[in-house]
Design an enzyme around this catalytic site. Structure first.
Site, PDB file in Angstrom:
ATOM      1  N   ASP A 146       0.645  -0.689  -0.078  1.00 15.31           N
ATOM      2  CA  ASP A 146       0.424  -0.177   0.068  1.00 15.31           C
ATOM      3  C   ASP A 146       0.711   1.369   0.181  1.00 15.31           C
ATOM      4  OD1 ASP A 146      -2.634   1.533   0.244  1.00 15.31           O
ATOM      5  OD2 ASP A 146      -3.081   0.734   1.612  1.00 15.31           O
ATOM      6  N   ASP A 209       1.736   3.813 -16.277  1.00 14.43           N
ATOM      7  CA  ASP A 209       2.479   3.479 -17.313  1.00 14.43           C
ATOM      8  C   ASP A 209       3.610   3.187 -16.595  1.00 14.43           C
ATOM      9  OD1 ASP A 209       1.307   5.668 -19.131  1.00 14.43           O
ATOM     10  OD2 ASP A 209       2.548   7.007 -18.581  1.00 14.43           O
TER      11      ASP A 209
END
Ligand SMILES: *[C@@H]1O[C@H](CO)[C@@H](O)[C@H](O)[C@H]1NC(C)=O
Ligand SMILES: *[C@@H]1O[C@H](CO)[C@@H](O)[C@H](O)[C@H]1NC(C)=O
Ligand SMILES: *[C@@H]1O[C@H](CO)[C@@H](O)[C@H](O)[C@H]1NC(C)=O
Ligand SMILES: *[C@@H]1O[C@H](CO)[C@@H](O)[C@H](O)[C@H]1NC(C)=O
Ligand SMILES: *[C@@H]1O[C@H](CO)[C@@H](O)[C@H](O)[C@H]1NC(C)=O
Ligand SMILES: *[C@@H]1O[C@H](CO)[C@@H](O)[C@H](O)[C@H]1NC(C)=O
Ligand SMILES: *[C@@H]1O[C@H](CO)[C@@H](O)[C@H](O)[C@H]1NC(C)=O
Length: 547
Positions: A146, A209
């Site tokens: 996380d 990306d």
């Protein structure tokens, strides 16, 4: 230790879309978070594993059991290592890992890229290798990292620190362990539209990306809303149905990133929530499966009802999720309450998913031409909820109750194969407006961006050579003349009528190298490409990657 890893980072290589065998298909399993948050313990995981085996969920493919936040002690041991809370896990996590493995599950754990977890337990920042090796010694196979409490170091920006940390994790997991863990990355969620209130998607796209090359899945946006009532949490907007639709609406913007080995993760399937109807829960499962998304259940598994287990183990729909092409279904049209999605399946079939977001019963009609297939043929359509197969020609018609979703597998006539032309909406994933062929109220321009309305002017066919034409005028294509963009008569040898599309989401003109742009007021132009600008990033139908 850190500087050693830094040196290794230069040779950033291997795994994930590069190494699809780490997770050849989207993972399926269980995580405690959305249902139990920090109320986790050994008994819960043991009972969950037992119930998953007993109820047939394990046999259906749900074979990952993952711990989320709050499992550890509040501080590291004096030796620097993390340790489980022995009150919560009296027999220890290595014991639990063994228990899960013996039953046929893999064992997943959770930490943070920052120096504390979201629940204020120790984070892994600057302990990446130590923690990976500790987890390995406990038998861990799967790791969610996380993004809470990331401390900016060495003058890095927030975006740069995340990129540095997630690539570092990738390097550690692929070079320091005997076998890489499946790596679930939360980085994009910290740059997603609702989270980053500067209303700019650039860093969200830039994060998306790189994650396909640094892990097996990415939590790309808001958490699914946790069990119980929590109306004030802006990162889990609305009620539970709205939360599901919010995550769906994020997911549809990101299809271009997914391929076998890397999966967009719109978060957990919530199953035993009293305020969701059975139709809503089945919609959740149907949409996530159409996306080939991870199917990670958050629920109290021992108390699941027969109906709940039955829908979660629908083999035909799980097969769609686990299909060997790993395609994420893309949007054909969005017309008021009705969304239509489609994708290819590995055996040559075509998937059709039809969602009624509205509050009343609706009949949806989908012309076969919109599915990118020959509209003059007759097809067999298997309804994956009823199991019934019918014949379909010209169009599809289905009556859907409120919040219900239909899902069909369409097969070509015997002895024939589909020839599929990717067909559907082209929309700006920031403004959510649809590219629209000339309509009378914009007489000066032949294409504009408008609110999506499901009309033929907004459904585009994309040829394998990169020509883009609207269903409303299939003899015309999107072409560029100087800096002007217009619908032109098709000319197969004109490269100014051909486009490229890839992970950047830019639609790049093959002749000029300029990219499609949505300007203010819905005007359309071609410009020099920037870096993932809100005005230049689009979702295309068919998961097309045109080079
Ligand atoms: C374990 O956690 C579950 C779920 O939160 C809870 O219902 C149960 O009481 C806990 N059991 C123990 C022994 O703490
Ligand atoms: C372990 O968890 C219990 C229950 O949440 C808590 O009271 C206790 O302080 C924790 N122990 C440690 C060592 O963190
Ligand atoms: C953790 O990060 C926060 C946020 O940057 C910072 O204020 C704090 O000093 C850091 N704590 C440690 C122990 O590094
Ligand atoms: C959006 O964010 C990017 C990267 O942080 C920045 O370069 C760009 O100027 C921003 N655009 C707008 C319109 O604020
Ligand atoms: C459905 O009803 C809810 C709650 O009454 C409302 O907020 C929402 O806008 C309605 N949705 C549609 C599509 O009409
Ligand atoms: C259809 O495709 C399959 C798999 O690619 C191929 O084996 C088969 O020969 C094709 N059939 C026809 C009629 O083209
Ligand atoms: C088609 O495009 C080519 C290349 O740009 C051009 O030379 C030719 O004149 C065009 N043909 C027509 C009929 O416009």
């Amino acid at each position: 230790m850190t500087s050693f890893i830094l040196a290794a980072l230069v040779a950033y290589a291997s795994a994930t879309v590069q190494d699809p065998k780490v997770s050849p298909r989207p993972p399926m399993g269980f995580n405690n978070w959305a249902r139990f948050e920090c109320n986790l313990n050994e008994t819960l995981f043991v009972k969950t594993a037992d119930a998953m085996a007993e109820k047939g969920l394990l046999a259906a493919g749900y074979n990952h059991i993952n711990l989320d936040d709050c499992w550890s002690e509040l501080t590291r041991r004096s030796t620097g290592e993390l340790h489980w809370n022995a009150t919560l896990f009296p027999q220890g996590l290595p014991w639990l890992g063994d228990y899960l493995h013996t039953k046929g599950f893999s064992f997943g754990i959770y930490t943070n890229a920052g120096n504390m977890s979201c629940g204020l337990f120790p984070g892994s920042q600057d302990y990446e290798e130590v923690d990976a090796k500790t987890f390995e010694s406990w038998g861990v196979d799967y790791l969610k990292v996380d993004g809470c409490h990331v401390d900016l170091q060495k003058g890095r920006s927030y975006y740069e620190e995340f990129e540095y940390r997630y690539k570092l994790w990738h390097e550690v997991l692929t070079t320091k362990l005997k076998k890489p863990f499946i790596f679930s990355q939360s980085a994009p969620a910290y740059f997603s539209p609702n989270f980053h209130l500067d209303l700019n998607n650039t860093d969200w796209y830039r994060t998306m990306d790189y994650v396909p090359r640094s892990g097996e899945l990415a939590r790309h946006s808001d958490d699914i809303k946790v069990y119980g009532d929590n109306p004030t949490n802006v990162f889990e907007p609305g009620g539970h149905w709205e939360s599901m639709m919010n995550n769906y609406n994020m997911e549809i913007r990101l299809a271009r990133y997914q391929s076998c080995g890397f999966y967009n993760d719109p978060d957990f399937l919530i199953v035993d929530w009293p305020d969701l109807s059975l139709d809503e829960k089945k919609t959740h499962f149907t949409l996530w499966s159409s996306f080939s998304a991870p199917l990670i259940l958050s629920a109290y598994i021992p108390d699941l009802t027969k109906d709940e287990v039955e829908y979660l183990t629908n083999k035909d729909i799980i097969d769609v999720d686990q299909d060997a092409l790993c395609e994420q279904a893309t949007v054909v049209s969005q017309d008021g309450p009705i969304d239509v999605l489609t994708k290819n399946l590995a055996n040559g079939d075509r998937l059709v998913t039809i969602l009624n977001k509205g509050n009343t019963t609706k009949t949806a009609t989908v012309p076969l031409q919109r599915l990118g297939i020959d509209p003059t043929a007759t097809y067999r359509a298997k309804d994956l909820w009823s199991g019934k197969t019918t014949s379909v020609c010209t169009d599809f018609s289905v009556k859907l109750k409120t919040h219900q979703t239909a899902i069909y597998r369409l097969s070509a006539p015997k002895g024939k194969n589909f020839t599929v032309t990717p067909t559907g909406q082209i929309f700006n994933t920031f403004s959510l407006n649809c590219l629209t062929a000339s309509s009378s109220h914009h007489s000066s321009a032949s294409v504009t961006f408008e609110t999506c309305d499901g009309s033929d002017e907004q459904v585009w066919q994309i040829s394998s050579t990169g020509q883009v034409s609207p269903l409303s005028a299939t003899d015309t294509v999107l072409g560029v003349d100087g800096s002007k963009i217009a619908l032109q008569k098709m000319n197969k040898s004109n490269t100014a009528q051909k486009w490229k599309y890839g992970i950047s989401g830019n639609l790049v003109n093959k002749d000029s190298g300029l990219v499609l742009e949505e300007d203010t007021g819905g005007k359309v132009s071609v410009k020099k490409a920037g870096i993932e600008l809100d005005s230049q990033v689009f979702a295309l139908p068919g998961g097309v990657k045109l080079e």
